[in-house]
Scaffold this active site. Structure first.
Site, PDB file in Angstrom:
ATOM      1  N   GLU A  61      67.608  41.787  30.540  1.00 23.75           N
ATOM      2  CA  GLU A  61      67.558  42.018  31.980  1.00 23.75           C
ATOM      3  C   GLU A  61      68.695  42.941  32.389  1.00 23.75           C
ATOM      4  O   GLU A  61      69.734  43.002  31.708  1.00 23.75           O
ATOM      5  CB  GLU A  61      67.684  40.654  32.694  1.00 23.75           C
ATOM      6  CG  GLU A  61      67.645  40.743  34.208  1.00 23.75           C
ATOM      7  CD  GLU A  61      67.424  39.401  34.895  1.00 23.75           C
ATOM      8  OE1 GLU A  61      67.464  38.368  34.207  1.00 23.75           O
ATOM      9  OE2 GLU A  61      67.203  39.406  36.117  1.00 23.75           O
ATOM     10  N   ASN A 208      57.927  37.150  38.367  1.00 28.46           N
ATOM     11  CA  ASN A 208      58.839  36.273  37.642  1.00 28.46           C
ATOM     12  C   ASN A 208      59.361  35.215  38.604  1.00 28.46           C
ATOM     13  O   ASN A 208      59.794  35.548  39.714  1.00 28.46           O
ATOM     14  CB  ASN A 208      60.029  37.096  37.110  1.00 28.46           C
ATOM     15  CG  ASN A 208      61.155  36.217  36.587  1.00 28.46           C
ATOM     16  OD1 ASN A 208      61.053  35.675  35.490  1.00 28.46           O
ATOM     17  ND2 ASN A 208      62.226  36.080  37.364  1.00 28.46           N
ATOM     18  N   GLU A 209      59.321  33.990  38.174  1.00 33.32           N
ATOM     19  CA  GLU A 209      59.836  32.879  38.990  1.00 33.32           C
ATOM     20  C   GLU A 209      59.424  33.048  40.456  1.00 33.32           C
ATOM     21  O   GLU A 209      60.266  33.102  41.362  1.00 33.32           O
ATOM     22  CB  GLU A 209      61.366  32.740  38.840  1.00 33.32           C
ATOM     23  CG  GLU A 209      61.761  32.335  37.430  1.00 33.32           C
ATOM     24  CD  GLU A 209      63.202  31.880  37.254  1.00 33.32           C
ATOM     25  OE1 GLU A 209      64.008  31.995  38.184  1.00 33.32           O
ATOM     26  OE2 GLU A 209      63.524  31.398  36.149  1.00 33.32           O
ATOM     27  N   TYR A 276      65.738  26.020  31.072  1.00 34.58           N
ATOM     28  CA  TYR A 276      67.133  26.142  30.628  1.00 34.58           C
ATOM     29  C   TYR A 276      67.725  24.744  30.473  1.00 34.58           C
ATOM     30  O   TYR A 276      67.442  23.864  31.290  1.00 34.58           O
ATOM     31  CB  TYR A 276      67.961  26.915  31.654  1.00 34.58           C
ATOM     32  CG  TYR A 276      67.652  28.400  31.683  1.00 34.58           C
ATOM     33  CD1 TYR A 276      68.207  29.240  30.734  1.00 34.58           C
ATOM     34  CD2 TYR A 276      66.811  28.939  32.651  1.00 34.58           C
ATOM     35  CE1 TYR A 276      67.945  30.609  30.749  1.00 34.58           C
ATOM     36  CE2 TYR A 276      66.537  30.308  32.672  1.00 34.58           C
ATOM     37  CZ  TYR A 276      67.109  31.124  31.720  1.00 34.58           C
ATOM     38  OH  TYR A 276      66.838  32.478  31.738  1.00 34.58           O
ATOM     39  N   GLU A 327      61.557  31.960  29.264  1.00 34.03           N
ATOM     40  CA  GLU A 327      63.026  31.952  29.282  1.00 34.03           C
ATOM     41  C   GLU A 327      63.460  30.569  28.842  1.00 34.03           C
ATOM     42  O   GLU A 327      63.018  29.570  29.435  1.00 34.03           O
ATOM     43  CB  GLU A 327      63.562  32.263  30.692  1.00 34.03           C
ATOM     44  CG  GLU A 327      63.222  33.664  31.161  1.00 34.03           C
ATOM     45  CD  GLU A 327      63.835  34.007  32.514  1.00 34.03           C
ATOM     46  OE1 GLU A 327      64.825  33.389  32.921  1.00 34.03           O
ATOM     47  OE2 GLU A 327      63.281  34.921  33.171  1.00 34.03           O
ATOM     48  N   GLN A 378      69.493  35.341  26.849  1.00 35.79           N
ATOM     49  CA  GLN A 378      68.941  36.672  26.679  1.00 35.79           C
ATOM     50  C   GLN A 378      69.497  37.270  25.379  1.00 35.79           C
ATOM     51  O   GLN A 378      70.395  36.702  24.802  1.00 35.79           O
ATOM     52  CB  GLN A 378      69.272  37.542  27.872  1.00 35.79           C
ATOM     53  CG  GLN A 378      68.720  36.980  29.182  1.00 35.79           C
ATOM     54  CD  GLN A 378      68.852  37.931  30.377  1.00 35.79           C
ATOM     55  OE1 GLN A 378      69.235  39.087  30.251  1.00 35.79           O
ATOM     56  NE2 GLN A 378      68.536  37.427  31.557  1.00 35.79           N
TER      57      GLN A 378
HETATM   58  O1  AHR Z   1      68.131  34.664  32.742  1.00 38.50           O
HETATM   59  C1  AHR Z   1      68.818  34.660  33.959  1.00 38.50           C
HETATM   60  C2  AHR Z   1      67.899  34.344  35.133  1.00 38.50           C
HETATM   61  O2  AHR Z   1      67.412  33.048  35.018  1.00 38.50           O
HETATM   62  C3  AHR Z   1      66.667  35.188  35.236  1.00 38.50           C
HETATM   63  O3  AHR Z   1      66.897  36.376  35.905  1.00 38.50           O
HETATM   64  C4  AHR Z   1      65.728  34.329  36.031  1.00 38.50           C
HETATM   65  O4  AHR Z   1      64.389  34.543  35.714  1.00 38.50           O
HETATM   66  C5  AHR Z   1      66.203  32.927  35.747  1.00 38.50           C
HETATM   67  O5  AHR Z   1      66.463  32.267  36.937  1.00 38.50           O
END
Ligand code: AHR
Length: 521
Positions: A61, A208-209, A276, A327, A378
């Site tokens: 990103e 995205n999101e 995450y 992610e 990432q």
């Molecule tokens: O990876 C960092 C961020 O986490 C990304 O931009 C987003 O998609 C998520 O909230």
């Protein structure tokens, strides 16, 4: 909330799934006593599905020093580069093999207009990156530069389209620009910009999101928009599009159901989920309790994938929709001074992070029939990265413990995942996965315990191994990491393994990731 450190709003949005996860962690984190013998079984006749190389996919990103500095230094940089791409990064990543690469975001994607990143670099507009610190983004890394990186790495490109602040027309045009062979104004513009051959991009994210930074929508609102966008996305020049709808945060089935209900007859090729695992401490100063909490949350990741798959399967034609973990990874507490020095969301990767990566990769093998692709967040200098540089300008580039954990799982790619059995199914019990080809069996083990060395006695039911080797990544210090001064502190090493027909035995010290490769009859 307790597992997460004080967070910015953006971190909060990203971390909500992990927060939810902590509520589900069973009280009993540990099953086996310290220094136990663990008996496990690999059922070589019981196949789960293909270990798609895309389970080892990546994400980059325009954030901190990920793209600028980590991967792209520009052609005039003092840092050794290949046409502007940081040479050391490219070499390390090529050695690992990058099946698929997602770009340009993340949150950045829904504020990105692809025309800002084509044509002569000097003429590209300068925009403010509103998601990641309001710095000036000069657009010098755009579509051509991204495709060039993918070609260097032999990776499938995956473009994330802007839905939150764009139009169906803009996405439709980007697809034509990339994939239409020649003769249209857009494809001729691509040729004039140096690429007469179409890019043949198959994977396209439609936002995205969208529940958060990508538009703050309700699922029914996004589903409506998805339909508006998807209807204008077309296959050009024989490149069949694989459209990915923006799925849930963690295990948010309310979003997934709302999305699927709202899509009507329209079915995307894939739905993405983000997960995450939050961490309460700075990466290199984790306490035992916080480490255990974070590692135990991988049980929730596994559960969530199973739930999300079940939701998709419950819809007409839902079984054909690929589930993508777009992610994933550990998101630790990142002090401001680290961000100032090295870039936003720059985070070290330690032995703990490698164990977390191993837990994730084992899950993907075990759920091979439920997943289509998984992209760790990432690739360089952001969150659970595989490579770290000392800031955008720094000369150094090191392979992290997460890089090495990925390398230990490489042998699984394109093999068939097999069912496995363990004695201890507690969240911090021994984690295992296996896969095979005609000639080879690959078994990966992760010991997430900081206080228990395990002896593993593994039965291969249904086959006989003729020898074998093992590699291990281990450091007794969970905060150990590869630094610019000591870049190879934690690397995989050969590890003793006893192979006797259908029985194998190996010792797994506390906090280790190991893979055995066994030629079979
Ligand atoms: O990876 C960092 C961020 O986490 C990304 O931009 C987003 O998609 C998520 O909230």
């Amino acid at each position: 909330m307790s597992v997460l450190h004080p967070v910015s709003r953006r971190q909060f949005v990203a971390g909500t799934a992990a927060v939810a996860a902590s509520a589900f962690i069973p009280r009993k984190l540990f099953g086996a006593p310290a220094s136990a013998t663990q008996r496990v079984v690999v059922h070589t006749g019981s196949e789960i599905g293909l270990v798609r190389p895309e389970f080892h996919g990546h994400f980059i990103e325009h954030l901190g020093s990920c793209v600028y500095g980590g991967l792209w230094v520009g052609r005039n940089s003092q840092i050794p580069n290949i046409n502007g791409y940081r040479k050391q990064s490219v070499e390390y990543l090529k050695a690992l093999g990058i099946p698929v690469l997602r770009w340009p975001g993340g949150c950045f994607a829904d504020d990105y207009h692809w025309r800002d990143g084509i044509g002569p670099a000097a003429k590209r507009p300068k925009r403010v990156n509103i998601n990641w610190g309001n710095y000036i983004e000069d657009g010098s890394f755009g579509t051509h530069e991204f495709i060039g990186l993918c070609r260097l790495l032999d990776a499938q490109p995956y473009l994330a389209g802007n839905v939150g602040s764009s139009t169906p027309h803009e996405l439709r045009d980007w697809i034509e620009y990339c994939n239409y062979p020649s003769g249209s104004t857009l494809s001729d513009e691509r040729a004039a910009n140096g690429s007469p051959e179409p890019f043949r991009v198959r994977y396209w994210g439609v936002g995205n999101e969208s529940w958060g930074c990508g538009g703050n929508m309700r699922p029914e609102e996004y589903a409506r928009l998805y339909r508006d966008f998807a209807v204008y996305c077309r296959d050009f020049g024989g490149t069949e599009l694989f459209l990915v709808a923006s799925g849930p945060s963690g295990d948010d089935t309310r979003w997934s159901r709302g999305l699927m209900d709202g899509l009507g007859w329209e079915r995307p090729s894939g739905v993405s989920m983000h997960y995450y695992c939050g961490g309460a401490d700075r990466s290199t100063t984790f306490t035992i309790d916080h480490m255990n909490e974070q590692l135990a949350s991988y049980a929730k990741v596994e559960e969530s994938i199973i739930h999300q798959r079940a939701v998709l399967d419950s819809y007409d034609k839902g079984k054909n929709v690929g589930l993508i973990l777009d992610e994933w990874g550990v998101w630790d507490n990142i002090p401001e001074e680290d961000e100032k020095r090295y870039g936003k969301l720059w985070q070290q990767s330690t032995m703990r992070s490698a164990v977390a990566a191993g837990l994730g990769l084992n899950i993907f093998n075990r759920l091979a029939d439920k997943l289509y692709m998984c992209n760790i967040a990432q690739m360089v200098n952001v969150l659970q990265s595989l490579l770290l540089t000392d800031g955008p300008e720094g000369e150094h580039c090191v392979r992290t413990t997460t890089y090495h954990a990925f390398s230990l799982f490489k042998a699984h790619r394109s093999k068939t995942a097999l069912r496995v059995e363990t004695e201890d199914s507690s969240p911090l019990g021994l984690s295992l996965s296996a896969s095979k080809s005609d000639k080879e069996l690959v078994v990966s083990f992760v010991n997430p315990r900081h206080d228990a060395d395990l002896r593993v006695e593994c039965t291969l039911e249904g086959c006989v191994a003729v020898g074998g080797t093992a590699q291990i990544l281990h450091d007794a210090d969970w905060n150990a990491c590869n630094t610019f001064d000591n870049p190879d502190r934690a690397v995989p090493n050969a590890h003793p393994i006893k192979v006797n027909g259908s029985k194998i035995q190996l010792d797994l010290p506390a906090l280790s990731v190991a893979t055995a490769i066994l030629p079979i009859h």
